[in-house]
Design a protein around this motif. Structure first.
Motif, PDB file in Angstrom:
ATOM      1  N   ARG A  44       0.828  -1.211   0.000  1.00  0.00           N
ATOM      2  CA  ARG A  44       0.000   0.000   0.000  1.00  0.00           C
ATOM      3  C   ARG A  44       0.864   1.264   0.000  1.00  0.00           C
ATOM      4  O   ARG A  44       0.545   2.246  -0.664  1.00  0.00           O
ATOM      5  N   LYS A  45       1.978   1.230   0.732  1.00  0.00           N
ATOM      6  CA  LYS A  45       2.903   2.365   0.734  1.00  0.00           C
ATOM      7  C   LYS A  45       3.441   2.626  -0.665  1.00  0.00           C
ATOM      8  O   LYS A  45       3.752   3.772  -1.017  1.00  0.00           O
ATOM      9  N   GLN A  46       3.556   1.566  -1.440  1.00  0.00           N
ATOM     10  CA  GLN A  46       4.097   1.679  -2.800  1.00  0.00           C
ATOM     11  C   GLN A  46       3.036   2.135  -3.805  1.00  0.00           C
ATOM     12  O   GLN A  46       3.318   2.297  -4.978  1.00  0.00           O
ATOM     13  N   GLY A  47       1.796   2.275  -3.338  1.00  0.00           N
ATOM     14  CA  GLY A  47       0.730   2.713  -4.215  1.00  0.00           C
ATOM     15  C   GLY A  47      -0.192   1.611  -4.673  1.00  0.00           C
ATOM     16  O   GLY A  47      -1.032   1.797  -5.560  1.00  0.00           O
ATOM     17  N   GLY A  48      -0.071   0.424  -4.065  1.00  0.00           N
ATOM     18  CA  GLY A  48      -0.940  -0.704  -4.420  1.00  0.00           C
ATOM     19  C   GLY A  48      -0.327  -1.594  -5.474  1.00  0.00           C
ATOM     20  O   GLY A  48       0.728  -1.297  -6.031  1.00  0.00           O
ATOM     21  N   GLY A  49      -1.011  -2.682  -5.750  1.00  0.00           N
ATOM     22  CA  GLY A  49      -0.504  -3.671  -6.692  1.00  0.00           C
ATOM     23  C   GLY A  49       0.405  -4.661  -5.985  1.00  0.00           C
ATOM     24  O   GLY A  49       1.103  -4.299  -5.040  1.00  0.00           O
TER      25      GLY A  49
ATOM     26  N   ALA B  20      -8.687  -6.130  -2.888  1.00  0.00           N
ATOM     27  CA  ALA B  20      -8.933  -6.291  -4.326  1.00  0.00           C
ATOM     28  C   ALA B  20      -8.953  -4.968  -5.089  1.00  0.00           C
ATOM     29  O   ALA B  20      -8.395  -4.865  -6.187  1.00  0.00           O
ATOM     30  N   ARG B  21      -9.577  -3.938  -4.525  1.00  0.00           N
ATOM     31  CA  ARG B  21      -9.691  -2.648  -5.230  1.00  0.00           C
ATOM     32  C   ARG B  21      -8.351  -1.923  -5.334  1.00  0.00           C
ATOM     33  O   ARG B  21      -8.230  -0.948  -6.065  1.00  0.00           O
ATOM     34  N   GLU B  22      -7.368  -2.415  -4.583  1.00  0.00           N
ATOM     35  CA  GLU B  22      -6.036  -1.802  -4.615  1.00  0.00           C
ATOM     36  C   GLU B  22      -5.081  -2.549  -5.552  1.00  0.00           C
ATOM     37  O   GLU B  22      -3.900  -2.219  -5.637  1.00  0.00           O
ATOM     38  N   GLY B  23      -5.619  -3.555  -6.237  1.00  0.00           N
ATOM     39  CA  GLY B  23      -4.785  -4.311  -7.159  1.00  0.00           C
ATOM     40  C   GLY B  23      -3.837  -5.286  -6.488  1.00  0.00           C
ATOM     41  O   GLY B  23      -2.898  -5.782  -7.120  1.00  0.00           O
ATOM     42  N   ILE B  24      -4.079  -5.565  -5.210  1.00  0.00           N
ATOM     43  CA  ILE B  24      -3.253  -6.536  -4.488  1.00  0.00           C
ATOM     44  C   ILE B  24      -4.005  -7.859  -4.459  1.00  0.00           C
ATOM     45  O   ILE B  24      -5.108  -7.948  -3.908  1.00  0.00           O
TER      46      ILE B  24
ATOM     47  N   SER C 228       2.624 -13.827 -11.018  1.00  0.00           N
ATOM     48  CA  SER C 228       2.820 -13.110 -12.277  1.00  0.00           C
ATOM     49  C   SER C 228       1.579 -12.341 -12.727  1.00  0.00           C
ATOM     50  O   SER C 228       0.466 -12.571 -12.256  1.00  0.00           O
ATOM     51  N   ASP C 229       1.795 -11.459 -13.703  1.00  0.00           N
ATOM     52  CA  ASP C 229       0.679 -10.706 -14.275  1.00  0.00           C
ATOM     53  C   ASP C 229      -0.236 -11.582 -15.125  1.00  0.00           C
ATOM     54  O   ASP C 229      -1.337 -11.158 -15.487  1.00  0.00           O
ATOM     55  N   ASP C 230       0.200 -12.794 -15.454  1.00  0.00           N
ATOM     56  CA  ASP C 230      -0.678 -13.725 -16.162  1.00  0.00           C
ATOM     57  C   ASP C 230      -1.869 -14.115 -15.300  1.00  0.00           C
ATOM     58  O   ASP C 230      -2.889 -14.582 -15.799  1.00  0.00           O
ATOM     59  N   ALA C 231      -1.740 -13.916 -13.975  1.00  0.00           N
ATOM     60  CA  ALA C 231      -2.824 -14.236 -13.041  1.00  0.00           C
ATOM     61  C   ALA C 231      -3.501 -12.962 -12.538  1.00  0.00           C
ATOM     62  O   ALA C 231      -4.073 -12.934 -11.443  1.00  0.00           O
ATOM     63  N   LYS C 232      -3.472 -11.910 -13.347  1.00  0.00           N
ATOM     64  CA  LYS C 232      -3.901 -10.579 -12.898  1.00  0.00           C
ATOM     65  C   LYS C 232      -5.389 -10.500 -12.530  1.00  0.00           C
ATOM     66  O   LYS C 232      -5.797  -9.564 -11.841  1.00  0.00           O
TER      67      LYS C 232
ATOM     68  N   ILE D  51      -7.002 -13.043 -10.944  1.00  0.00           N
ATOM     69  CA  ILE D  51      -7.232 -14.123  -9.984  1.00  0.00           C
ATOM     70  C   ILE D  51      -6.921 -13.629  -8.576  1.00  0.00           C
ATOM     71  O   ILE D  51      -5.796 -13.228  -8.276  1.00  0.00           O
ATOM     72  N   THR D  52      -7.919 -13.631  -7.713  1.00  0.00           N
ATOM     73  CA  THR D  52      -7.699 -13.308  -6.308  1.00  0.00           C
ATOM     74  C   THR D  52      -8.747 -14.000  -5.448  1.00  0.00           C
ATOM     75  O   THR D  52      -9.856 -14.280  -5.906  1.00  0.00           O
ATOM     76  N   GLY D  53      -8.365 -14.315  -4.215  1.00  0.00           N
ATOM     77  CA  GLY D  53      -9.271 -14.993  -3.295  1.00  0.00           C
ATOM     78  C   GLY D  53      -9.541 -16.438  -3.682  1.00  0.00           C
ATOM     79  O   GLY D  53     -10.510 -17.041  -3.222  1.00  0.00           O
TER      80      GLY D  53
END
Length: 255
Positions: free
Chosen positions: A133-138, A178-182, A235-239, A241-243
């Motif tokens: 989060r300090k890095q701006g998310g993701g 999720a809304r932070e791209g993490i 990886s970004d191939d799983a961009k 996919i979460t939870g």
């Protein structure tokens, strides 16, 4: 398509064993361009694994870490950021297996199992999320659970409680971030040919035969099978996919 982790920084806990799941994940991610920071309670062992990665031409550093200690997590995050500037991937792999029937399990056994396998993942996710989060998310967090966190296995009450806890905690954290791209996902290995498994087999060959025969694919998995899944989720191939939970078990839980 080749998974690309070029330039990403990955922190992997419990990575001291050359034949363990943590180092397998680190090796796979390093091969795809990631810069690795490895930790383990066994400081000497994990330094040796980082040296192995460097000898193979990869960027890697390491330090000892007690994953049950909140202050140690803060020190670890600081060390990774100092070394590489950021954290893009966190793999909460460190864990132990206290395998006892309930009638034989002490409160101390129970507490130790949950402290190492569940409390540590809470601490890791909290520290990792704060930094991302300090890095701006993701970013991507991958938590190692087990098929014992999905189905009942005799003699694993404490272990199953810890791994089942990791499974559902992963989903809750994934929704929060999720809304932070993490992204936050769990991997559930079946019977894998690790050092721990080899010791168990040497002690009880008959039990090993029963386990192997119960696997639909007819053989134990290899650490690299888990490493490949972790690298994909990192990886970004799983961009998108979460939870989610991913079993790597040769079909055991399909039965």
């Amino acid at each position: 398509m080749m998974i690309d982790l070029k330039g990403k920084v990955a922190l992997v806990t419990g990575a001291a064993s050359a034949e363990g799941l943590g180092f397998a994940a680190a090796l796979k991610m390093a091969g795809q361009g990631a810069r690795l920071f490895l930790t383990d309670l066994n400081a000497e062992g994990v330094e040796a694994r980082a040296a192995d990665l460097r000898a193979a031409g990869h960027e890697a550093q390491a330090m000892g870490q007690d994953v049950t200690d909140e202050a140690a997590w803060a020190a670890t995050i600081d060390a990774v950021v100092s070394a590489f500037g950021r954290i893009d991937i966190l793999v909460n792999n460190a864990g132990i297996a206290v395998l006892k029937m309930m009638s034989e399990m002490t409160k101390a056994d129970w507490d130790r199992q949950l402290r190492v396998n569940l409390d540590s993942v809470y601490l890791g996710c909290k520290a990792g999320l704060d930094q991302m989060r300090k890095q701006g998310g993701g970013g991507s967090i991958v938590n190692l659970s087990s098929i014992a966190g999905l189905v009942g296995v005799p003699g694993t009450a404490a272990y199953a409680a810890s791994k089942g806890g990791v499974r559902l905690m992963t989903k809750a954290i994934a929704l929060e971030a999720a809304r932070e791209g993490i992204r936050v996902n769990s991997v559930h290995p079946g019977s894998i040919w690790t050092d721990m498994q080899k010791v168990a087999i040497a002690d009880n060959k008959e039990q090993f035969d029963i386990i192997e025969n119960a696997i639909p694919m007819g053989h134990l998995g290899q650490p690299e099978d888990i490493g490949a899944m972790v690298a994909f989720l990192a990886s970004d191939d799983a961009k998108y996919i979460t939870g989610a939970e991913f079993t790597v078990d040769g079909g055991m839980t399909a039965q």
